[in-house]
Design a protein around this motif. Structure first.
Motif, PDB file in Angstrom:
ATOM      1  N   GLY A   1       0.828  -1.212   0.000  1.00  0.00           N
ATOM      2  CA  GLY A   1       0.000   0.000   0.000  1.00  0.00           C
ATOM      3  C   GLY A   1       0.860   1.258   0.000  1.00  0.00           C
ATOM      4  N   GLN A   2       1.976   1.232   0.763  1.00  0.00           N
ATOM      5  CA  GLN A   2       2.846   2.402   0.782  1.00  0.00           C
ATOM      6  C   GLN A   2       3.500   2.632  -0.579  1.00  0.00           C
ATOM      7  OE1 GLN A   2       5.303   1.289   4.113  1.00  0.00           O
ATOM      8  NE2 GLN A   2       4.189   2.630   5.533  1.00  0.00           N
ATOM      9  N   ALA A   3       3.854   1.524  -1.258  1.00  0.00           N
ATOM     10  CA  ALA A   3       4.412   1.670  -2.607  1.00  0.00           C
ATOM     11  C   ALA A   3       3.381   2.289  -3.551  1.00  0.00           C
ATOM     12  CB  ALA A   3       4.875   0.312  -3.123  1.00  0.00           C
ATOM     13  N   GLN A   4       2.137   1.812  -3.442  1.00  0.00           N
ATOM     14  CA  GLN A   4       1.081   2.391  -4.277  1.00  0.00           C
ATOM     15  C   GLN A   4       0.856   3.857  -3.943  1.00  0.00           C
ATOM     16  OE1 GLN A   4      -2.322  -0.067  -3.625  1.00  0.00           O
ATOM     17  NE2 GLN A   4      -1.536  -1.775  -4.828  1.00  0.00           N
TER      18      GLN A   4
ATOM     19  N   GLU B   1       3.602   5.910  -5.554  1.00  0.00           N
ATOM     20  CA  GLU B   1       3.368   6.069  -6.995  1.00  0.00           C
ATOM     21  C   GLU B   1       2.233   7.059  -7.241  1.00  0.00           C
ATOM     22  OE1 GLU B   1       4.183   5.594 -10.916  1.00  0.00           O
ATOM     23  OE2 GLU B   1       5.300   4.801  -9.202  1.00  0.00           O
ATOM     24  N   SER B   2       1.155   6.953  -6.414  1.00  0.00           N
ATOM     25  CA  SER B   2       0.033   7.886  -6.563  1.00  0.00           C
ATOM     26  C   SER B   2       0.483   9.320  -6.279  1.00  0.00           C
ATOM     27  CB  SER B   2      -1.091   7.504  -5.607  1.00  0.00           C
ATOM     28  OG  SER B   2      -1.581   6.233  -5.905  1.00  0.00           O
ATOM     29  N   LYS B   3       1.405   9.487  -5.296  1.00  0.00           N
ATOM     30  CA  LYS B   3       1.910  10.826  -4.961  1.00  0.00           C
ATOM     31  C   LYS B   3       2.646  11.442  -6.148  1.00  0.00           C
ATOM     32  CE  LYS B   3       2.905  14.031  -1.790  1.00  0.00           C
ATOM     33  NZ  LYS B   3       3.832  14.873  -2.488  1.00  0.00           N
ATOM     34  N   LYS B   4       3.460  10.612  -6.832  1.00  0.00           N
ATOM     35  CA  LYS B   4       4.170  11.122  -8.011  1.00  0.00           C
ATOM     36  C   LYS B   4       3.183  11.604  -9.069  1.00  0.00           C
ATOM     37  CE  LYS B   4       8.238   8.126  -7.475  1.00  0.00           C
ATOM     38  NZ  LYS B   4       9.009   7.024  -8.094  1.00  0.00           N
ATOM     39  N   LEU B   5       2.153  10.762  -9.337  1.00  0.00           N
ATOM     40  CA  LEU B   5       1.165  11.128 -10.359  1.00  0.00           C
ATOM     41  C   LEU B   5       0.398  12.381  -9.949  1.00  0.00           C
ATOM     42  CD1 LEU B   5      -0.229   7.578 -11.205  1.00  0.00           C
ATOM     43  CD2 LEU B   5       1.373   8.944 -12.547  1.00  0.00           C
ATOM     44  N   LEU B   6       0.020  12.465  -8.655  1.00  0.00           N
ATOM     45  CA  LEU B   6      -0.727  13.636  -8.191  1.00  0.00           C
ATOM     46  C   LEU B   6       0.133  14.893  -8.251  1.00  0.00           C
ATOM     47  CD1 LEU B   6      -2.636  12.103  -5.156  1.00  0.00           C
ATOM     48  CD2 LEU B   6      -3.632  12.956  -7.270  1.00  0.00           C
ATOM     49  N   ASP B   7       1.433  14.779  -7.902  1.00  0.00           N
ATOM     50  CA  ASP B   7       2.315  15.947  -7.989  1.00  0.00           C
ATOM     51  C   ASP B   7       2.450  16.419  -9.425  1.00  0.00           C
ATOM     52  OD1 ASP B   7       4.565  14.809  -5.338  1.00  0.00           O
ATOM     53  OD2 ASP B   7       2.722  16.014  -5.277  1.00  0.00           O
ATOM     54  N   ALA B   8       2.559  15.447 -10.365  1.00  0.00           N
ATOM     55  CA  ALA B   8       2.650  15.825 -11.778  1.00  0.00           C
ATOM     56  C   ALA B   8       1.369  16.524 -12.221  1.00  0.00           C
ATOM     57  CB  ALA B   8       2.910  14.587 -12.635  1.00  0.00           C
ATOM     58  N   GLY B   9       0.207  15.965 -11.827  1.00  0.00           N
ATOM     59  CA  GLY B   9      -1.065  16.596 -12.185  1.00  0.00           C
ATOM     60  C   GLY B   9      -1.202  17.969 -11.565  1.00  0.00           C
ATOM     61  N   GLN B  10      -0.740  18.116 -10.306  1.00  0.00           N
ATOM     62  CA  GLN B  10      -0.815  19.419  -9.641  1.00  0.00           C
ATOM     63  C   GLN B  10       0.059  20.443 -10.359  1.00  0.00           C
ATOM     64  OE1 GLN B  10      -2.828  19.936  -6.767  1.00  0.00           O
ATOM     65  NE2 GLN B  10      -2.478  22.029  -7.446  1.00  0.00           N
TER      66      GLN B  10
ATOM     67  N   GLU C   1     -11.372  17.104 -10.279  1.00  0.00           N
ATOM     68  CA  GLU C   1     -10.978  15.699 -10.265  1.00  0.00           C
ATOM     69  C   GLU C   1      -9.688  15.505  -9.475  1.00  0.00           C
ATOM     70  OE1 GLU C   1      -9.909  12.091 -13.422  1.00  0.00           O
ATOM     71  OE2 GLU C   1     -10.403  14.101 -14.152  1.00  0.00           O
ATOM     72  N   LEU C   2      -8.711  16.452  -9.680  1.00  0.00           N
ATOM     73  CA  LEU C   2      -7.452  16.345  -8.952  1.00  0.00           C
ATOM     74  C   LEU C   2      -7.680  16.516  -7.454  1.00  0.00           C
ATOM     75  CD1 LEU C   2      -4.400  16.009  -9.222  1.00  0.00           C
ATOM     76  CD2 LEU C   2      -4.204  18.494  -9.387  1.00  0.00           C
ATOM     77  N   ALA C   3      -8.589  17.441  -7.093  1.00  0.00           N
ATOM     78  CA  ALA C   3      -8.891  17.642  -5.671  1.00  0.00           C
ATOM     79  C   ALA C   3      -9.474  16.364  -5.061  1.00  0.00           C
ATOM     80  CB  ALA C   3      -9.859  18.807  -5.499  1.00  0.00           C
ATOM     81  N   ALA C   4     -10.360  15.700  -5.843  1.00  0.00           N
ATOM     82  CA  ALA C   4     -10.943  14.449  -5.349  1.00  0.00           C
ATOM     83  C   ALA C   4      -9.865  13.378  -5.182  1.00  0.00           C
ATOM     84  CB  ALA C   4     -12.019  13.962  -6.319  1.00  0.00           C
ATOM     85  N   LYS C   5      -8.934  13.324  -6.157  1.00  0.00           N
ATOM     86  CA  LYS C   5      -7.854  12.336  -6.050  1.00  0.00           C
ATOM     87  C   LYS C   5      -6.964  12.635  -4.844  1.00  0.00           C
ATOM     88  CE  LYS C   5      -7.649  11.037 -10.938  1.00  0.00           C
ATOM     89  NZ  LYS C   5      -6.842  11.055 -12.177  1.00  0.00           N
ATOM     90  N   TRP C   6      -6.703  13.954  -4.619  1.00  0.00           N
ATOM     91  CA  TRP C   6      -5.908  14.306  -3.427  1.00  0.00           C
ATOM     92  C   TRP C   6      -6.622  13.875  -2.148  1.00  0.00           C
ATOM     93  CZ3 TRP C   6      -1.105  15.079  -2.746  1.00  0.00           C
ATOM     94  CH2 TRP C   6      -0.290  15.672  -3.720  1.00  0.00           C
ATOM     95  N   GLU C   7      -7.958  14.068  -2.135  1.00  0.00           N
ATOM     96  CA  GLU C   7      -8.721  13.672  -0.948  1.00  0.00           C
ATOM     97  C   GLU C   7      -8.638  12.161  -0.726  1.00  0.00           C
ATOM     98  OE1 GLU C   7     -13.289  13.994   0.837  1.00  0.00           O
ATOM     99  OE2 GLU C   7     -12.787  14.866  -1.110  1.00  0.00           O
ATOM    100  N   LEU C   8      -8.770  11.365  -1.850  1.00  0.00           N
ATOM    101  CA  LEU C   8      -8.663   9.910  -1.747  1.00  0.00           C
ATOM    102  C   LEU C   8      -7.260   9.509  -1.295  1.00  0.00           C
ATOM    103  CD1 LEU C   8      -9.902   7.132  -2.168  1.00  0.00           C
ATOM    104  CD2 LEU C   8      -9.184   7.247  -4.566  1.00  0.00           C
ATOM    105  N   TYR C   9      -6.226  10.215  -1.840  1.00  0.00           N
ATOM    106  CA  TYR C   9      -4.851   9.915  -1.452  1.00  0.00           C
ATOM    107  C   TYR C   9      -4.646  10.151   0.040  1.00  0.00           C
ATOM    108  CZ  TYR C   9       0.156  10.715  -0.784  1.00  0.00           C
ATOM    109  OH  TYR C   9       1.422  10.670  -0.300  1.00  0.00           O
ATOM    110  N   ASN C  10      -5.155  11.302   0.531  1.00  0.00           N
ATOM    111  CA  ASN C  10      -5.009  11.613   1.955  1.00  0.00           C
ATOM    112  C   ASN C  10      -5.733  10.579   2.821  1.00  0.00           C
ATOM    113  OD1 ASN C  10      -3.421  13.911   1.518  1.00  0.00           O
ATOM    114  ND2 ASN C  10      -5.212  15.203   1.191  1.00  0.00           N
ATOM    115  N   GLN C  11      -6.905  10.122   2.316  1.00  0.00           N
ATOM    116  CA  GLN C  11      -7.655   9.097   3.047  1.00  0.00           C
ATOM    117  C   GLN C  11      -6.852   7.788   3.123  1.00  0.00           C
ATOM    118  OE1 GLN C  11     -11.493   8.272   1.393  1.00  0.00           O
ATOM    119  NE2 GLN C  11     -11.784   6.422   2.588  1.00  0.00           N
ATOM    120  N   LYS C  12      -6.285   7.365   1.968  1.00  0.00           N
ATOM    121  CA  LYS C  12      -5.478   6.142   1.954  1.00  0.00           C
ATOM    122  C   LYS C  12      -4.225   6.312   2.814  1.00  0.00           C
ATOM    123  CE  LYS C  12      -8.032   3.737  -0.825  1.00  0.00           C
ATOM    124  NZ  LYS C  12      -8.720   2.549  -0.332  1.00  0.00           N
ATOM    125  N   LEU C  13      -3.652   7.537   2.800  1.00  0.00           N
ATOM    126  CA  LEU C  13      -2.481   7.787   3.618  1.00  0.00           C
ATOM    127  C   LEU C  13      -2.819   7.641   5.110  1.00  0.00           C
ATOM    128  CD1 LEU C  13       0.481   8.655   3.660  1.00  0.00           C
ATOM    129  CD2 LEU C  13      -0.286  11.041   3.728  1.00  0.00           C
TER     130      LEU C  13
END
Length: 620
Positions: free
Chosen positions: A174-177, A180-189, A326-338
């Motif tokens: 999960g931490q690896a995922q 990877e999600s953080k990299k994609l979100l940073d690129a999108g941001q 959409e990016l805000a929603a993904k950030w929210e999901l990322y923070n939830q998974k974190l």
């Protein structure tokens, strides 16, 4: 006038079609309710018939055993009475032997006095040894239970260790995922931040456009006043130049005009063309009006161009805002998974702590078990020594018995005879008790068969009271089970026992009755469903024909098709509604009359509308 009659008939057709649509829908709903009722009844009937058939087959399997049991019960009662007589004779013989034995025992009592002392000593040793063995067994049981508890704790610890390792692996994945999600979100941001100035420029452009529209509207509204002010201003300047100074009131008027006009000119950029300095004349009122008209024209053109440009940019802006959301929603999901990963880390840490505590407890238990094992081994050694001492005492006691052998020989012979008589008596008592129990068991088994027979008889009685179903002409469309079996059918052998073969005949007739009932239900409800669907279809055609008639379209052919559909539905409804006894049993109060009436009116209205439409077309 003819067109009016077509429209009136169209309205009538639409109303009749709506009525037919409602009638068809209600009929279809009622048919489905009837279908559900009969399906439930069919399931209940099949379950009851199957239960009754199983009971008959089971009784048939046990019928021969029941007859054999009756014979065995009669023979057992005879054997039991004979055993009672033999047991009474044995009791008398045993009482005589007991008297002889007691006489010999009195002779032996003196010799037993010396033997009793040694026997008491041996008994005390045996008691002590027995207590030692009891204590040893108790400690062994406790130790075994402790071993079991330790083994269970060890298994639980191992299971917890496996679960912990699995949790760690899952957390690492999960931490690896998450990484990877953080990299994609940073690129999108980063992409969104790069596009943000364009989004803000669009929003500012929209705000400026709306402000420009408002300013232009205000300018248009004040145009006449401004032109009037400029005309008055020039007149006041002419008066000032002519007289050298203005009266106080006119000077105030001049200043008011300057204060009202110059800010507007400065805001619109017309101050380079029109400016009131209070000393010189400006353009004439006519020139000012022309300048204002030209300014308004240019401003409207600019606003239109800007609005067109912003409208062209709107899809890109909306796509950008959607991407931002959409990016805000993904950030929210990322923070939830974190947060979940952090919680999992905390749980793993707690699990490691609990496993460490469990390991310490297990180690302590293992040490205690080793200590108790050693204590138990020492106790066993002590018991073996006691057993040896007891054996030595027993040998001593047995050697003293030699002196009693001659005196006891006669007593032993009598005791043997008494024991044999007692054994014979006890065996007789046991045999008699076993016989009594066998009789009770046999009666219970026979009663179970008789109770099952009574239940089957009750089920057959219920089965054969079904009613015959008649159609409207009085003809039997579904004969009852009793009618199928005939008036001479009797499922009882006598007042209490069922004729199982005849009972199975009744079950077969019940199954056929259920199958015939299902077939008639399917046929009746199918006819109702066809009539309802045809009524709905004809109603839809009628509504379409009526609407087209109201619109002035040529509906001659469509009206005839509608009339034909209504006629087909009319015939189907008549057929379906001729006899509905099974629907009535299911609680249906809705016949085919409502559909017949609706389709009759609809067919007549469709024919009349078609003829009127054709007449109108011929007249034109």
């Amino acid at each position: 006038m003819k067109k009016t009659s077509v429209k009136v008939l169209s309205v009538v057709l639409i109303l009749a079609s709506l009525f037919g649509l409602c009638a068809g829908g209600l009929t279809l709903k009622d048919m489905l309710n009837c279908k559900a009722y009969w399906e439930q009844k069919g399931e209940e009937s099949d379950a009851s018939i199957t239960l009754l058939e199983d009971g008959l087959n089971q009784l048939k399997e046990n019928e021969s055993a029941y007859n054999d049991g009756l014979a065995a019960l009669a023979q057992g009662e005879k054997d039991y009475e004979a055993g009672q007589l033999e047991l009474e004779a044995g009791a008398r013989a045993l009482a005589d032997g007991q008297k002889e034995y007691e006489a010999g025992q009195q002779t032996l009592e003196k010799g037993h006095a010396d033997y009793a002392a040694g026997e008491k000593k041996l008994a005390d040793a045996q008691k002590e040894l027995k207590a030692g063995w009891a204590s040893y067994k108790e400690n062994a049981a406790l130790l075994s239970a402790a071993h079991g508890q330790y083994d269970a704790g060890l298994a639980q610890y191992n299971d917890g260790l496996k679960a912990l390792e699995a949790g760690k692996a899952q957390l690492a994945a999960g931490q690896a995922q998450l990484a990877e999600s953080k990299k994609l979100l940073d690129a999108g941001q980063a992409q969104l931040d790069a596009a943000k100035p364009q989004l803000e420029a669009y929003e500012q452009g929209r705000a400026d456009l709306e402000q420009g529209k408002a300013d232009l509207a205000a300018f248009k509204a004040s145009k006449g006043t401004l032109v009037s002010y400029i005309g008055s201003y020039n007149q006041l300047i002419d008066a000032k130049n002519a007289y050298g100074a203005l009266p106080e009131e006119q000077a105030q008027q001049l200043n008011a005009i300057i204060a009202g006009v110059n800010p507007v000119m400065a805001k619109t950029g017309l101050d380079k063309t029109i400016w009131l300095d209070g000393e010189n004349k400006t353009v004439s009122a006519e020139q000012a009006a022309a300048i204002f008209d030209n300014y308004i024209s240019e401003a409207e053109k600019t606003i239109a161009e800007n609005e067109a440009y912003l409208d062209a940019m709107k899809p890109s802006y909306e796509a950008g805002k959607a991407a931002e959301a959409e990016l805000a929603a993904k950030w929210e999901l990322y923070n939830q998974k974190l947060a979940e990963a952090e919680l999992a880390e905390a749980k793993i840490a707690e699990s490691e702590k609990q496993l460490a505590q469990a390991k310490a407890t297990l180690d302590a238990s293992a040490a205690l078990l080793a200590e108790k094992d050693a204590e138990l081994a020492a106790g066993y050694k002590k018991l073996m020594a006691g057993e040896a001492e007891f054996a030595k005492g027993l040998v001593t006691l047995q050697s003293s018995e030699k002196a009693l052998e001659e005196g006891e020989q006669a007593l032993m012979d009598a005791e043997a005879q008494l024991a044999e008589g007692q054994k014979t008596y006890d065996d007789g008592v046991k045999e008699l008790e076993a016989g009594a129990q066998a009789l009770e068991d046999g009666k219970a088994q026979l009663k179970a068969f008789e109770d099952g027979n009574a239940q089957v008889a009750e089920g057959l009685a219920i089965l054969t009271v079904t009613d015959t179903v008649y159609d409207k002409t009085g003809s039997a469309m579904l004969p009852s089970i009793a009618d199928r079996l005939g008036p001479d059918f009797n499922y009882m052998k006598d007042e209490s026992l069922v004729d199982l073969d005849r009972g199975l005949e009744g079950v077969a007739a019940a199954r056929q009755f259920s199958a015939d009932n299902s077939a008639l239900v399917t046929k009746e409800l199918g006819a109702r469903a066809v009539a309802a669907v045809l009524a709905i279809a004809a109603a839809i055609l009628g509504i379409v024909t009526g609407i087209m008639g109201l619109m002035g379209r040529s509906v001659f052919i469509l009206a005839l098709v509608t009339a034909a559909a209504a006629a087909v539905g009319f015939v189907a409804a008549l057929v379906a509604g001729f006899s509905l006894p099974l629907s009535a049993i299911a609680g249906s109060a809705l016949g085919a009359g409502v559909i017949v009436a609706a389709l009759a009116v609809q067919a007549a209205a469709a024919v009349l509308e078609g003829l009127s439409a054709k007449s109108v077309k011929a007249a034109n």
